[in-house]
Structure formats: structure tokens, C-alpha cells
Scaffold this motif. Sequence first.
Motif, PDB file in Angstrom:
ATOM      1  N   ILE A 133       0.828  -1.149  -0.220  1.00 19.02           N
ATOM      2  CA  ILE A 133      -0.133  -0.004   0.039  1.00 19.02           C
ATOM      3  C   ILE A 133       1.041   1.359  -0.019  1.00 19.02           C
ATOM      4  CG2 ILE A 133      -1.705   1.327   1.078  1.00 19.02           C
ATOM      5  CD1 ILE A 133      -2.518  -1.307   2.556  1.00 19.02           C
ATOM      6  N   ASN A 134       0.931   2.153  -1.032  1.00 19.88           N
ATOM      7  CA  ASN A 134       1.452   3.269  -1.364  1.00 19.88           C
ATOM      8  C   ASN A 134       2.918   3.107  -0.809  1.00 19.88           C
ATOM      9  OD1 ASN A 134      -1.018   4.723  -1.808  1.00 19.88           O
ATOM     10  ND2 ASN A 134      -0.724   5.797  -0.135  1.00 19.88           N
ATOM     11  N   ARG A 135       3.565   1.911  -1.248  1.00 22.35           N
ATOM     12  CA  ARG A 135       4.833   1.716  -1.041  1.00 22.35           C
ATOM     13  C   ARG A 135       5.430   1.942   0.304  1.00 22.35           C
ATOM     14  NH1 ARG A 135       8.049  -0.908  -5.411  1.00 22.35           N
ATOM     15  NH2 ARG A 135       6.524  -1.564  -6.519  1.00 22.35           N
ATOM     16  N   LYS A 136       4.707   1.776   1.216  1.00 24.32           N
ATOM     17  CA  LYS A 136       4.824   2.241   2.541  1.00 24.32           C
ATOM     18  C   LYS A 136       4.659   0.816   3.552  1.00 24.32           C
ATOM     19  CE  LYS A 136       3.809   6.181   4.390  1.00 24.32           C
ATOM     20  NZ  LYS A 136       3.044   7.191   5.017  1.00 24.32           N
ATOM     21  N   TYR A 137       3.559   0.154   3.070  1.00 20.77           N
ATOM     22  CA  TYR A 137       3.043  -1.025   3.953  1.00 20.77           C
ATOM     23  C   TYR A 137       3.170  -1.946   3.267  1.00 20.77           C
ATOM     24  CZ  TYR A 137       2.298   2.834   7.317  1.00 20.77           C
ATOM     25  OH  TYR A 137       2.469   3.817   8.320  1.00 20.77           O
ATOM     26  N   GLY A 138       3.484  -3.273   3.711  1.00 21.19           N
ATOM     27  CA  GLY A 138       3.318  -4.386   3.120  1.00 21.19           C
ATOM     28  C   GLY A 138       2.346  -5.399   3.776  1.00 21.19           C
ATOM     29  N   ILE A 139       1.479  -6.421   3.216  1.00 19.26           N
ATOM     30  CA  ILE A 139       0.646  -7.278   3.902  1.00 19.26           C
ATOM     31  C   ILE A 139       0.862  -8.401   3.187  1.00 19.26           C
ATOM     32  CG2 ILE A 139      -1.622  -7.844   4.424  1.00 19.26           C
ATOM     33  CD1 ILE A 139      -2.540  -4.822   4.463  1.00 19.26           C
ATOM     34  N   SER A 140       1.496  -9.478   4.049  1.00 21.66           N
ATOM     35  CA  SER A 140       1.576 -10.944   3.705  1.00 21.66           C
ATOM     36  C   SER A 140       0.671 -11.815   3.588  1.00 21.66           C
ATOM     37  CB  SER A 140       2.993 -11.329   4.206  1.00 21.66           C
ATOM     38  OG  SER A 140       3.405 -12.596   3.501  1.00 21.66           O
ATOM     39  N   GLY A 141       0.055 -12.511   2.666  1.00 23.27           N
ATOM     40  CA  GLY A 141      -0.869 -13.495   2.943  1.00 23.27           C
ATOM     41  C   GLY A 141      -2.427 -12.927   2.938  1.00 23.27           C
ATOM     42  N   ALA A 142      -3.227 -13.974   2.787  1.00 24.27           N
ATOM     43  CA  ALA A 142      -4.706 -13.676   2.803  1.00 24.27           C
ATOM     44  C   ALA A 142      -5.223 -13.220   4.223  1.00 24.27           C
ATOM     45  CB  ALA A 142      -5.305 -14.927   2.236  1.00 24.27           C
ATOM     46  N   GLN A 143      -4.745 -12.136   4.692  1.00 23.53           N
ATOM     47  CA  GLN A 143      -5.382 -11.570   6.004  1.00 23.53           C
ATOM     48  C   GLN A 143      -6.599 -11.666   6.094  1.00 23.53           C
ATOM     49  OE1 GLN A 143      -2.859 -11.501   8.386  1.00 23.53           O
ATOM     50  NE2 GLN A 143      -1.135 -12.001   7.211  1.00 23.53           N
ATOM     51  N   SER A 144      -7.261 -11.424   7.241  1.00 20.97           N
ATOM     52  CA  SER A 144      -8.887 -11.291   7.494  1.00 20.97           C
ATOM     53  C   SER A 144      -8.974  -9.753   6.873  1.00 20.97           C
ATOM     54  CB  SER A 144      -9.038 -11.162   8.687  1.00 20.97           C
ATOM     55  OG  SER A 144      -8.575  -9.911   9.575  1.00 20.97           O
ATOM     56  N   ALA A 145     -10.409  -9.890   6.731  1.00 24.44           N
ATOM     57  CA  ALA A 145     -10.975  -8.120   6.246  1.00 24.44           C
ATOM     58  C   ALA A 145     -10.394  -7.254   7.239  1.00 24.44           C
ATOM     59  CB  ALA A 145     -12.314  -8.391   5.917  1.00 24.44           C
ATOM     60  N   GLU A 146     -10.575  -7.554   8.489  1.00 25.55           N
ATOM     61  CA  GLU A 146     -10.305  -6.724   9.424  1.00 25.55           C
ATOM     62  C   GLU A 146      -9.050  -6.258   9.523  1.00 25.55           C
ATOM     63  OE1 GLU A 146     -11.946  -9.448   9.945  1.00 25.55           O
ATOM     64  OE2 GLU A 146     -13.953  -8.963  10.189  1.00 25.55           O
ATOM     65  N   GLU A 147      -8.249  -6.778   9.303  1.00 25.31           N
ATOM     66  CA  GLU A 147      -6.717  -6.589   9.243  1.00 25.31           C
ATOM     67  C   GLU A 147      -6.368  -5.788   8.039  1.00 25.31           C
ATOM     68  OE1 GLU A 147      -4.251  -7.111  11.085  1.00 25.31           O
ATOM     69  OE2 GLU A 147      -4.947  -8.472  12.431  1.00 25.31           O
ATOM     70  N   PHE A 148      -7.126  -6.010   6.783  1.00 24.52           N
ATOM     71  CA  PHE A 148      -6.893  -5.177   5.547  1.00 24.52           C
ATOM     72  C   PHE A 148      -7.655  -3.677   6.150  1.00 24.52           C
ATOM     73  CE2 PHE A 148      -6.412  -9.096   2.797  1.00 24.52           C
ATOM     74  CZ  PHE A 148      -5.345  -8.634   2.473  1.00 24.52           C
ATOM     75  N   ALA A 149      -8.739  -3.861   6.545  1.00 26.59           N
ATOM     76  CA  ALA A 149      -9.342  -2.600   6.970  1.00 26.59           C
ATOM     77  C   ALA A 149      -8.747  -1.569   7.896  1.00 26.59           C
ATOM     78  CB  ALA A 149     -10.851  -2.994   7.568  1.00 26.59           C
TER      79      ALA A 149
END
Length: 235
Positions: A185-201
Motif C-alpha cells: 500500500i502506497n509503497r509504505k506498508y506490506g501485507i503478506s498473505g490472505a489476512q482477515s478483512a479486519e486486518e486489511f481494513a
Amino acid sequence: MKIEVWSDYVCPFCYIGKRRLEEALEETGLGDKAEIVFKAFQIDPNTPTTSDESIQEGLAKKYGMSVDETKKMTENVAAQAKTVGLDYDFDNMKPANTFNAHRLAKLAEEQGISGEMSERLLRAYFIDAEAIGENDVLLRIAEEMGLDQNRTKAMLESDEFTTDVKNDITEAGKIGVQGVPFFVINRKYGISGAQSAEEFASALRKVAAEEGVEPALKVLGEDAKGLCTDGSCEI
């Protein structure tokens, strides 16, 4: 807000992760504020274009497991997929090389339908158990999506977009992607894996707050009921 998604069309968690991201974008009201860019990745570039093996047989060979063990593993994944409204058909899907599918997605991106094509290819493999490693299948999908058949055929028979796909894979290695799905996200944060919708939110809200991005309002009630607009009123 730019969200880059590294994924592969034979990765079951990539489809699940895509759905959870979409759910989070809807929940946060940030859907129309996000530009989603799909990036290519291959879990196993050595997979043959076509295969007569079942997916369970292929996994058993790859991981040194019994077919019964891999069936239980895929049943667990299918159960996770159902939680986001996806009905995976592991009984009929077969291993497939996705390099040409990624090239087709690049052509679709050129035509402005990258997101739609990524969704179609994922559905083709996991829901419809189609052989997305085969060019005739990709041509049919391209036609369904409104792409010119001659243009698509010429692309598949050439090396067009090969460099683009390889560049995505190389870039993934440079930023530390070791598996997919991987979201940046915006070359600032990385999210690895199919996290929960709550984590994405949570991540989306954090970035939105930092960037001063205002979410869209959630409109309640029935559409166009008791509304005056453009000089007239709904009576």
C-alpha cells in the motif's frame, strides 16, 4: 491510495485474499479512493503448460505427501474459500503454468480491464477448473472479456509482455516478497498473505489517515426515495 497486489492465478489464497481486500475496501468506504495494480508472480515456474494429473496428485508429488493427505489439505482450503463466497472445485482442477495467463493480464491492463481479467482468470481456474495454461482457453477467455482475437493470438504466439511479467517477479524479490498474495500500500506498508478483512481494513484506515484520504459516505435507506434533485421531486 495505490495498492499493488502480487499474486498467481493458481494460488488459492490469492483469490481469498482478493475477496477479503475487496470486503475491507467496501467496509471502510475507500473503494473509490484505491487504485489496484495487479503484479505477476509464479509459485512454480516449472509447472507444465498442461497436465493430466489431478491437483491432489500434483501436490502429493511436490510435497511428498499421500493423495489422501493432500485431499484433506485442499478441503480445508476450500472451506476457507467458502467463507468469502467462493466454491473451489479441487476435484476437477489440474496443475497449470500461469506465465501466459500473466501475459494475457498485461494485455488486458493495456486495454483498461486489468481487474476484470484477474478476476476472470482466478474464477476460470478455481471455480470452473479450466486449463488456463492452454492458449486456446486463454483465447476464449480473452474473447469473453472483449479483447480482439487477432491481437490476443498474436501476443500469445510472440514474446510480448514476457519482459513485463519477468520484471514483476524480479521486483517482488527485490522488495522481499517470498510468497503470495502480497499487498503493498502506497509503497509504505506490506501485507503478506490472505489476512482477515479486519486486518486489511485496519491497514487501509491507517494509510488513509496518514495521507488525508477521506472515505466515501455510506448512504442508508432506499435509493432515490423521497429525494429532490435537478429541479424535480420524487412524489
